[in-house]
Design a protein around this motif. Structure first.
Motif: not given
Ligand SMILES: Cc1cc2nc3c(=O)[nH]c(=O)nc-3n(C[C@H](O)[C@H](O)[C@H](O)COP(=O)(O)OP(=O)(O)OC[C@H]3O[C@@H](n4cnc5c(N)ncnc54)[C@H](O)[C@@H]3O)c2cc1C
Length: 391
Positions: A201-216
């Motif tokens: 739960e505590m991680l969601i506000p920090k990571i939501e909506g963020q792209p992880i570009k160029n990932v395999t």
């Protein structure tokens, strides 16, 4: 003079419209029924993201985008392939272009003009559209609709779609109807869909909506590359869509993320040469590791005692998934009428009834392969029906 034959098409998505187009151009009387007030509703939804009609790829690679059986897709694309789709759109007055990704779109990036002209053509060819007709019962020569109307026909083509976006009419309710007739239907499942992750739960506000570009992304040894989007519930994006079929087969689905695919582990360690502590902070600068990746690494695998340890995790970050997002919101569905119950797209249990489009047991990634598959199977189903009627 032989009597005019009647073909009944049920389902007015791209597969059904294409089947009606082929059948009516051959001089048959064609009736097209759909349970909604208008046809092509999912096609219009696809138009909202530009309407990726097909892909410019050569045949050999194109055919491998479809789940088995490959020999069927070779035949289907022989009858109607990406070049035919581009020409067909041009004949309807819709110019297309191929993006650098190979995806083909109408220049207007809209579905409505194409659909409007397509319907005009079908009306001009005599297709009798009957809306608000929900299929209730089916036999070899007739269909009964919920409004009480029974329509008899020399051949019937079903193009009832999959089970995603039911508000467009593709509600998958036909599955029970066909199963009652003894026809094998593989369960409909989310395809080209996001997957859920039990984020803390505590991680969601920090990571939501963020792209992880160029990932395999790797699942069960199968790789897919591209960009992921972190959402409140999990992950979306091309690589995760492409791995859907593999993930569905895994009892405990999980992915391995290579967050720095263009560097080897050794190269990453070498770039950290003088760093003695705060490896994650250093990696943000020296490896250009994005913020969301750092947050995930820190939470799931930190703290890191050496550059080598961090590099190893960055090259193979393990992330367990819980389940696919619900079918309702998927782009397409896997499963459908099994290939074993078909002979040239004709239902073995109901001679004279043919199927087309997403309701058959196949899947393909996004990129224009879905609409191309629907247009090709619509073509083939209508041709098979016409061949049967003339024999
Ligand atoms: C958000 C989104 C974006 C998409 N974007 C793309 C894209 O850019 N490129 C691409 O290739 N694909 C895309 N797709 C997928 C593509 O739209 C579908 O694969 C395609 O529409 C399937 O065509 P179909 O003719 O098989 O079925 P559908 O288009 O689903 O049509 C089925 C029809 O059958 C009717 N029907 C169902 N049951 C009954 C019944 N019992 N009685 C009477 N009528 C019934 C429905 O009302 C519906 O009109 C997208 C899908 C979504 C959801």
């Amino acid at each position: 003079m032989s009597p005019v034959r009647r073909i009944l098409v049920i389902g007015g998505g791209p597969a059904g419209l294409r089947a009606a187009e082929i059948a009516s151009s051959s001089g048959c009387q064609v009736i097209l029924c759909d349970q909604k007030r208008s046809v092509g509703r999912k096609f219009l939804v696809a138009g909202k993201s530009g309407l990726n009609l097909t892909h410019g790829q050569e045949r050999e690679k194109f055919v491998r985008k479809y789940s088995a059986p490959t020999s069927f897709w070779e035949r289907a694309l022989d009858r109607f392939d990406n070049q035919d789709t581009i020409q067909w759109a041009a004949d309807l007055g819709v110019e297309t272009f191929q993006a650098s990704s190979g995806r083909v779109f109408p220049k207007s990036l809209k579905g409505a003009p194409l659909l409007r002209r397509w319907i005009e053509r079908l009306r001009a060819q005599g297709v009798d559209f009957r809306m608000n007709h929900r299929l209730q019962e089916l036999s070899s020569g007739a269909a009964l609709f919920e409004n009480g109307e029974k329509i008899e026909a020399d051949a019937i083509i079903l193009a009832l779609g999959g089970g995603s976006w039911p508000q467009t009419g593709s509600d998958g309710d036909w599955v029970a109807l066909l199963q009652r007739q003894g026809i094998e239907v593989k369960p409909l499942a989310s395809a080209n869909s996001g997957w859920e992750v039990a984020w803390p739960e505590m991680l969601i506000p920090k990571i939501e909506g963020q792209p992880i570009k160029n990932v395999t992304v790797t699942a069960n040894g199968i790789e897919a590359m591209g960009e992921l989007m972190v959402t409140r519930y999990g992950l979306e994006g091309g690589p995760i869509y492409q791995l859907g079929a593999v993930l569905r087969e895994m009892p405990q689905p999980r992915v391995s993320l290579d967050l720095k695919p263009s560097f080897t582990e050794e190269r990453l360690v070498a770039k950290m040469e003088s760093a003695k502590r705060n490896f994650l902070k250093e990696a943000r600068i020296r490896w250009k590791l994005n913020e969301v990746s750092c947050l995930l690494l820190d939470h799931y695998a930190g703290p890191f005692d050496s550059a080598a340890e961090l590099a190893q995790v960055v090259k193979g970050f393990q992330l367990p998934l819980t389940q696919a997002r619900p079918l309702d919101e998927a782009i397409s569905s896997a499963g459908g009428v099994s290939w074993d119950s078909l002979q040239e797209l004709e239902l073995k249990a109901l001679p004279g009834v043919f199927v087309a489009g997403e309701m058959i047991d196949w899947e393909a990634p996004t990129g224009g392969y879905l609409l191309q598959g629907c247009l090709a199977t619509g073509t083939l189903a209508a041709e098979a029906a016409l061949a049967k009627l003339s024999s």
